[in-house]
Design a protein around this motif. Structure first.
Motif, PDB file in Angstrom:
ATOM      1  N   ALA A 100      89.181  33.375  76.108  1.00 16.85           N
ATOM      2  CA  ALA A 100      89.985  33.235  77.315  1.00 16.85           C
ATOM      3  C   ALA A 100      90.379  31.843  77.442  1.00 16.85           C
ATOM      4  CB  ALA A 100      89.063  33.675  78.703  1.00 16.85           C
ATOM      5  N   ALA A 101      89.809  30.917  76.817  1.00 21.47           N
ATOM      6  CA  ALA A 101      90.277  29.571  76.893  1.00 21.47           C
ATOM      7  C   ALA A 101      91.482  29.158  75.745  1.00 21.47           C
ATOM      8  CB  ALA A 101      89.250  28.643  76.906  1.00 21.47           C
ATOM      9  N   ASN A 102      91.079  29.962  74.581  1.00 20.37           N
ATOM     10  CA  ASN A 102      91.641  29.266  73.396  1.00 20.37           C
ATOM     11  C   ASN A 102      92.663  30.536  72.489  1.00 20.37           C
ATOM     12  OD1 ASN A 102      90.643  26.785  73.665  1.00 20.37           O
ATOM     13  ND2 ASN A 102      88.670  27.602  72.747  1.00 20.37           N
ATOM     14  N   THR A 123      80.675  24.515  82.844  1.00 18.58           N
ATOM     15  CA  THR A 123      81.776  23.596  82.777  1.00 18.58           C
ATOM     16  C   THR A 123      82.920  24.402  82.232  1.00 18.58           C
ATOM     17  OG1 THR A 123      80.518  21.550  82.453  1.00 18.58           O
ATOM     18  CG2 THR A 123      82.778  21.407  81.899  1.00 18.58           C
ATOM     19  N   ARG A 124      82.684  25.295  81.181  1.00 18.14           N
ATOM     20  CA  ARG A 124      83.602  26.052  80.419  1.00 18.14           C
ATOM     21  C   ARG A 124      84.107  27.046  81.394  1.00 18.14           C
ATOM     22  NH1 ARG A 124      86.528  25.443  75.816  1.00 18.14           N
ATOM     23  NH2 ARG A 124      86.413  27.215  74.333  1.00 18.14           N
ATOM     24  N   ILE A 125      83.281  27.627  82.279  1.00 19.19           N
ATOM     25  CA  ILE A 125      83.680  28.713  83.178  1.00 19.19           C
ATOM     26  C   ILE A 125      84.773  28.123  84.035  1.00 19.19           C
ATOM     27  CG2 ILE A 125      83.082  30.145  85.008  1.00 19.19           C
ATOM     28  CD1 ILE A 125      80.485  30.786  83.599  1.00 19.19           C
ATOM     29  N   GLN A 126      84.347  26.902  84.519  1.00 17.78           N
ATOM     30  CA  GLN A 126      85.281  26.409  85.756  1.00 17.78           C
ATOM     31  C   GLN A 126      86.717  26.076  85.108  1.00 17.78           C
ATOM     32  OE1 GLN A 126      84.714  26.393  88.751  1.00 17.78           O
ATOM     33  NE2 GLN A 126      82.868  27.263  88.366  1.00 17.78           N
ATOM     34  N   LEU A 127      86.702  25.562  83.688  1.00 16.99           N
ATOM     35  CA  LEU A 127      87.875  25.164  82.879  1.00 16.99           C
ATOM     36  C   LEU A 127      88.530  26.593  82.729  1.00 16.99           C
ATOM     37  CD1 LEU A 127      89.918  23.207  81.500  1.00 16.99           C
ATOM     38  CD2 LEU A 127      88.299  23.821  79.596  1.00 16.99           C
ATOM     39  N   VAL A 128      88.344  27.655  82.572  1.00 15.87           N
ATOM     40  CA  VAL A 128      88.807  28.783  82.313  1.00 15.87           C
ATOM     41  C   VAL A 128      89.398  29.319  83.576  1.00 15.87           C
ATOM     42  CG1 VAL A 128      88.525  31.480  81.784  1.00 15.87           C
ATOM     43  CG2 VAL A 128      87.532  29.585  80.073  1.00 15.87           C
TER      44      VAL A 128
END
Length: 152
Positions: free
Chosen positions: A65-67, A100-105
């Motif tokens: 989802a991020a990359n 942290t990754r969830i919040q960034l996504v």
């Protein structure tokens, strides 16, 4: 046997190859299908949530989802994150780095120009605000993903 718990003992073995396909396959359709399949394995009950957590399914979905450079895997992975996050076994596997990754996504999704991505990021954010469950049906999983098409 559609979404029957009777098949889950056989489906458990599919989790690791699906996570691997999501992480490493070069074909966008394969990654999109793997993301959707992982979400489907969590959609109707918590029976596979321990194996999904053990194999790092949420982390693989978040990475996609991020990359991912392709729309379909990215969008479907974001939707599937919202499905997995409903289960307590998945939530228990979340470390600070994953939080942290969830919040960034979520932030990236909310900032998107794509209405579907914004809707799925909002869905993920809403599910995080609700306590996880071990019940037979996750909270608010009656929604279904929108078909994603990409002009090539």
């Amino acid at each position: 046997a559609f979404h029957s718990p009777a098949l889950y003992e056989y489906l458990e073995a599919a989790v690791a190859p699906l996570v691997a396909a999501l992480r490493t396959d070069h074909d966008e359709k394969t990654r999109a299908n793997a993301a959707g399949a992982l979400g489907n394995l969590a959609r109707n009950g918590p029976l596979l949530s321990r194996e999904l957590a053990r194999q790092g399914a949420l982390q693989a979905l978040l990475d996609t989802a991020a990359n991912d450079s392709s729309d379909a895997p990215l969008t479907i992975a974001l939707f599937s994150c919202g499905t997995l996050i409903a289960w307590s076994n998945i939530r228990a596997s979340i470390c600070l780095e994953t939080q942290t990754r969830i919040q960034l996504v979520i932030q990236n999704g909310l900032a998107s120009n794509d209405k579907t991505i914004v809707r799925y990021a909002t869905r993920l954010q809403s599910k995080l605000a609700i306590a996880p469950t071990d019940a037979s049906s996750p909270i608010s999983n009656h929604d279904t993903p929108t078909t994603v098409t990409r002009n090539i």
